[in-house]
Design a protein around this motif. Structure first.
Motif, PDB file in Angstrom:
ATOM      1  N   ALA A 179      36.791 -53.819 -50.723  1.00  0.00           N
ATOM      2  CA  ALA A 179      36.492 -52.843 -49.668  1.00  0.00           C
ATOM      3  C   ALA A 179      35.867 -53.581 -48.487  1.00  0.00           C
ATOM      4  O   ALA A 179      34.969 -54.412 -48.670  1.00  0.00           O
ATOM      5  N   VAL A 180      36.361 -53.274 -47.292  1.00  0.00           N
ATOM      6  CA  VAL A 180      35.860 -53.913 -46.067  1.00  0.00           C
ATOM      7  C   VAL A 180      35.602 -52.837 -45.024  1.00  0.00           C
ATOM      8  O   VAL A 180      36.457 -51.976 -44.783  1.00  0.00           O
ATOM      9  N   ARG A 181      34.421 -52.871 -44.412  1.00  0.00           N
ATOM     10  CA  ARG A 181      34.086 -51.870 -43.387  1.00  0.00           C
ATOM     11  C   ARG A 181      33.425 -52.569 -42.206  1.00  0.00           C
ATOM     12  O   ARG A 181      32.527 -53.397 -42.380  1.00  0.00           O
ATOM     13  N   GLU A 182      33.895 -52.235 -41.017  1.00  0.00           N
ATOM     14  CA  GLU A 182      33.284 -52.777 -39.801  1.00  0.00           C
ATOM     15  C   GLU A 182      32.524 -51.665 -39.094  1.00  0.00           C
ATOM     16  O   GLU A 182      32.988 -50.524 -39.048  1.00  0.00           O
ATOM     17  N   LEU A 183      31.370 -51.997 -38.532  1.00  0.00           N
ATOM     18  CA  LEU A 183      30.638 -51.015 -37.728  1.00  0.00           C
ATOM     19  C   LEU A 183      29.906 -51.726 -36.602  1.00  0.00           C
ATOM     20  O   LEU A 183      29.641 -52.936 -36.675  1.00  0.00           O
ATOM     21  N   HIS A 184      29.590 -50.955 -35.563  1.00  0.00           N
ATOM     22  CA  HIS A 184      28.878 -51.517 -34.406  1.00  0.00           C
ATOM     23  C   HIS A 184      27.380 -51.336 -34.610  1.00  0.00           C
ATOM     24  O   HIS A 184      26.940 -50.369 -35.215  1.00  0.00           O
ATOM     25  N   TRP A 185      26.622 -52.275 -34.082  1.00  0.00           N
ATOM     26  CA  TRP A 185      25.172 -52.139 -34.117  1.00  0.00           C
ATOM     27  C   TRP A 185      24.603 -52.735 -32.856  1.00  0.00           C
ATOM     28  O   TRP A 185      25.339 -53.285 -32.031  1.00  0.00           O
ATOM     29  N   LYS A 186      23.280 -52.616 -32.681  1.00  0.00           N
ATOM     30  CA  LYS A 186      22.633 -53.140 -31.482  1.00  0.00           C
ATOM     31  C   LYS A 186      21.795 -54.352 -31.877  1.00  0.00           C
ATOM     32  O   LYS A 186      20.682 -54.202 -32.397  1.00  0.00           O
ATOM     33  N   PRO A 187      22.328 -55.570 -31.662  1.00  0.00           N
ATOM     34  CA  PRO A 187      21.558 -56.763 -32.036  1.00  0.00           C
ATOM     35  C   PRO A 187      20.429 -57.028 -31.046  1.00  0.00           C
ATOM     36  O   PRO A 187      20.497 -56.624 -29.885  1.00  0.00           O
ATOM     37  N   GLU A 188      19.373 -57.688 -31.538  1.00  0.00           N
ATOM     38  CA  GLU A 188      18.266 -58.080 -30.653  1.00  0.00           C
ATOM     39  C   GLU A 188      18.749 -59.117 -29.633  1.00  0.00           C
ATOM     40  O   GLU A 188      18.296 -59.137 -28.503  1.00  0.00           O
ATOM     41  N   ARG A 189      19.682 -59.997 -30.080  1.00  0.00           N
ATOM     42  CA  ARG A 189      20.271 -60.996 -29.175  1.00  0.00           C
ATOM     43  C   ARG A 189      21.786 -60.822 -29.203  1.00  0.00           C
ATOM     44  O   ARG A 189      22.386 -60.687 -30.282  1.00  0.00           O
ATOM     45  N   PRO A 190      22.444 -60.851 -28.046  1.00  0.00           N
ATOM     46  CA  PRO A 190      23.892 -60.608 -28.021  1.00  0.00           C
ATOM     47  C   PRO A 190      24.703 -61.657 -28.779  1.00  0.00           C
ATOM     48  O   PRO A 190      25.800 -61.379 -29.240  1.00  0.00           O
ATOM     49  N   ASP A 191      24.136 -62.862 -28.940  1.00  0.00           N
ATOM     50  CA  ASP A 191      24.897 -63.929 -29.609  1.00  0.00           C
ATOM     51  C   ASP A 191      24.489 -64.078 -31.078  1.00  0.00           C
ATOM     52  O   ASP A 191      24.790 -65.078 -31.719  1.00  0.00           O
ATOM     53  N   PHE A 192      23.791 -63.084 -31.620  1.00  0.00           N
ATOM     54  CA  PHE A 192      23.264 -63.202 -32.987  1.00  0.00           C
ATOM     55  C   PHE A 192      24.404 -63.261 -34.001  1.00  0.00           C
ATOM     56  O   PHE A 192      25.362 -62.496 -33.923  1.00  0.00           O
ATOM     57  N   SER A 193      24.311 -64.195 -34.950  1.00  0.00           N
ATOM     58  CA  SER A 193      25.286 -64.212 -36.043  1.00  0.00           C
ATOM     59  C   SER A 193      24.569 -64.632 -37.320  1.00  0.00           C
ATOM     60  O   SER A 193      23.641 -65.437 -37.295  1.00  0.00           O
ATOM     61  N   ALA A 194      24.976 -64.023 -38.439  1.00  0.00           N
ATOM     62  CA  ALA A 194      24.356 -64.317 -39.734  1.00  0.00           C
ATOM     63  C   ALA A 194      25.264 -63.829 -40.843  1.00  0.00           C
ATOM     64  O   ALA A 194      26.135 -62.978 -40.637  1.00  0.00           O
ATOM     65  N   VAL A 195      25.062 -64.386 -42.031  1.00  0.00           N
ATOM     66  CA  VAL A 195      25.799 -63.963 -43.219  1.00  0.00           C
ATOM     67  C   VAL A 195      24.799 -63.826 -44.353  1.00  0.00           C
ATOM     68  O   VAL A 195      23.932 -64.692 -44.533  1.00  0.00           O
ATOM     69  N   ALA A 196      24.890 -62.735 -45.105  1.00  0.00           N
ATOM     70  CA  ALA A 196      23.976 -62.527 -46.236  1.00  0.00           C
ATOM     71  C   ALA A 196      24.733 -61.846 -47.359  1.00  0.00           C
ATOM     72  O   ALA A 196      25.647 -61.049 -47.111  1.00  0.00           O
ATOM     73  N   LEU A 197      24.338 -62.156 -48.594  1.00  0.00           N
ATOM     74  CA  LEU A 197      24.935 -61.511 -49.758  1.00  0.00           C
ATOM     75  C   LEU A 197      23.831 -60.691 -50.425  1.00  0.00           C
ATOM     76  O   LEU A 197      22.891 -61.245 -50.999  1.00  0.00           O
ATOM     77  N   VAL A 198      23.943 -59.358 -50.314  1.00  0.00           N
ATOM     78  CA  VAL A 198      22.873 -58.447 -50.750  1.00  0.00           C
ATOM     79  C   VAL A 198      23.302 -57.739 -52.033  1.00  0.00           C
ATOM     80  O   VAL A 198      24.444 -57.265 -52.119  1.00  0.00           O
ATOM     81  N   PRO A 199      22.425 -57.627 -53.041  1.00  0.00           N
ATOM     82  CA  PRO A 199      22.798 -56.871 -54.242  1.00  0.00           C
ATOM     83  C   PRO A 199      23.288 -55.475 -53.869  1.00  0.00           C
ATOM     84  O   PRO A 199      22.612 -54.749 -53.129  1.00  0.00           O
ATOM     85  N   ALA A 200      24.483 -55.109 -54.346  1.00  0.00           N
ATOM     86  CA  ALA A 200      25.130 -53.866 -53.905  1.00  0.00           C
ATOM     87  C   ALA A 200      24.306 -52.627 -54.250  1.00  0.00           C
ATOM     88  O   ALA A 200      24.171 -51.708 -53.443  1.00  0.00           O
ATOM     89  N   LYS A 201      23.735 -52.602 -55.446  1.00  0.00           N
ATOM     90  CA  LYS A 201      22.974 -51.409 -55.863  1.00  0.00           C
ATOM     91  C   LYS A 201      21.750 -51.224 -54.966  1.00  0.00           C
ATOM     92  O   LYS A 201      21.461 -50.119 -54.506  1.00  0.00           O
ATOM     93  N   THR A 202      21.047 -52.324 -54.689  1.00  0.00           N
ATOM     94  CA  THR A 202      19.864 -52.250 -53.821  1.00  0.00           C
ATOM     95  C   THR A 202      20.257 -51.772 -52.430  1.00  0.00           C
ATOM     96  O   THR A 202      19.602 -50.899 -51.851  1.00  0.00           O
ATOM     97  N   LEU A 203      21.336 -52.340 -51.886  1.00  0.00           N
ATOM     98  CA  LEU A 203      21.771 -51.972 -50.544  1.00  0.00           C
ATOM     99  C   LEU A 203      22.182 -50.504 -50.483  1.00  0.00           C
ATOM    100  O   LEU A 203      21.831 -49.779 -49.547  1.00  0.00           O
ATOM    101  N   ALA A 204      22.918 -50.037 -51.503  1.00  0.00           N
ATOM    102  CA  ALA A 204      23.380 -48.637 -51.519  1.00  0.00           C
ATOM    103  C   ALA A 204      22.195 -47.680 -51.615  1.00  0.00           C
ATOM    104  O   ALA A 204      22.117 -46.687 -50.874  1.00  0.00           O
ATOM    105  N   ASP A 205      21.255 -47.970 -52.516  1.00  0.00           N
ATOM    106  CA  ASP A 205      20.071 -47.106 -52.667  1.00  0.00           C
ATOM    107  C   ASP A 205      19.261 -47.072 -51.378  1.00  0.00           C
ATOM    108  O   ASP A 205      18.795 -46.020 -50.942  1.00  0.00           O
TER     109      ASP A 205
END
Length: 380
Positions: A179-205
């Motif tokens: 499953a892949v979902r894209e959404l827009h957000w408001k970054p603090e810096r326009p050039d901000f980039s990052a990658v993180a792997l978050v436990p799915a259950k924690t993120l969903a809750d």
């Protein structure tokens, strides 16, 4: 410590914090809920915290403070008590090693645990940006369904969060679907980039529980794969942090087909009901077969030696007729997640992954949610 609080405000704050309490705490104090009333520029607020070394939760709510103080009590017991209190204001006081709750004619006495043994909660990382809380909750729910449940491969139990400028991409897979979902957000810096792997259950809750405010602030620290990475979320007086998972996520973009041989559209609600009915006869781990032709799709389950079911639905098809089969549970998860009254299934061959999407708002636009599903090979 002595303060008064509205009964519903207490029950809500305690219930939210208690979600993070560990089921089997590694040390006894982690079964406790940390209570701070007033003090340190926090004069008229109550702070409740829970922590299990992986995930922390803290909520702040208004109270009438008579005497500032700190206590640590059994979190589960406090949650059960506050949920069952009558509809009256609650007065909380400490007396030596005990905490007393009075609400109407009900009175409870709880034993305290040693506050000094409670670990400090992790600091909230620096804020990276903000996203609408309802959209964030919906997006996470769409993606978390495809995350793996098998803890032996921790990487598959996570949701990959990719941030590139104003776009956040969420992705998860259990190797049978993606499953892949894209959404827009408001970054603090326009050039901000990052990658993180978050436990799915924690993120969903977390996403589901942070819809009280209009926006959720997201914060990241140490996402360079050092093993000390952390993500934080804050909204509506609630904040939570989670350690990140280690491991390289699958290169999922290469799994999404770049072109398709056929495309079918079916009314989502009718499709869901038909899959549910037909799959009643599908034995464990047997698929539902879909035969697409011009104007209809025929759903079938069961074999000649067992119970069978057949149902036909209206469908539009571009491309050649195709017979393809799916695990009915995985198919229903995707159909329920697309959030569109028309389900669009794009395929290449009966043995290669198909992609399920909703109908995009305007033709030519790419849908912001894609659910790739592996077909089940049909014998014979």
């Amino acid at each position: 410590m002595k303060f008064r609080i509205d009964r519903d405000a207490l029950a809500d704050a305690v219930a939210w914090t208690a979600r993070t309490l560990p089921v089997r705490p590694p040390v006894p104090v982690l079964a406790g809920m940390h209570i701070v009333a007033g003090g340190e520029g926090n004069d008229d607020r109550l702070k409740l915290s829970a922590f299990d070394y992986e995930v922390s939760a803290q909520v702040s709510t208004e109270i009438d403070v008579e005497e500032a103080g700190t206590a640590l009590v059994s979190g589960r017991l406090l949650a059960e008590i506050s949920r069952s209190l009558p509809p009256h204001p609650v007065e909380v006081t400490t007396d030596g090693a005990k905490v007393m709750l009075r609400c109407g004619s009900a009175k409870f006495t709880l034993l305290t645990m040693p506050v000094e043994d409670y670990p400090s909660l992790p600091e909230m990382p620096p804020a990276a940006g903000a996203v609408g809380s309802d959209e964030f909750a919906a997006a996470v729910a769409q993606v978390a369904i495809a995350a793996g449940k098998d803890d032996t491969i921790p990487m598959l139990t996570g949701v990959r969060v990719e941030i590139e400028g104003e776009t956040v991409t969420l992705a998860s897979t259990d190797r049978y679907r993606l499953a892949v979902r894209e959404l827009h957000w408001k970054p603090e810096r326009p050039d901000f980039s990052a990658v993180a792997l978050v436990p799915a259950k924690t993120l969903a809750d977390t996403a589901k529980s942070l819809t009280a405010g209009a926006e959720v602030s997201m914060a990241l620290a140490g996402t360079g794969g050092s093993g000390e990475g952390m993500i934080g979320f804050e909204g509506g007086g609630r904040r939570t942090t989670s350690r990140l998972l280690d491991g390289d996520f699958v290169k999922y973009r290469s799994l999404l087909p770049s072109e398709y041989a056929g495309l079918a559209e079916v009314q989502t609600a009718q499709f869901i009901e038909a899959v549910k009915r037909v799959s009643l006869v599908a034995e464990r781990n047997t698929p539902v077969r879909l035969s697409f032709s011009q104007g209809e799709v025929v759903l079938e389950a069961g074999t000649g030696d067992e119970a069978q079911a057949v149902e036909a639905l209206e469908a539009t098809l571009e491309g050649e007729d195709i017979d393809i089969a799916f695990n009915p549970g995985f198919l229903l998860d995707g159909l329920s997640a697309i959030g569109s009254d028309v389900a669009r299934l794009s395929f290449t061959t009966p043995t290669k992954p198909a992609v399920l999407t909703g109908k995009p708002p305007q033709d030519g636009e790419n849908p912001n949610y894609r659910y790739l599903i592996m077909p089940v090979r049909l014998s014979g």
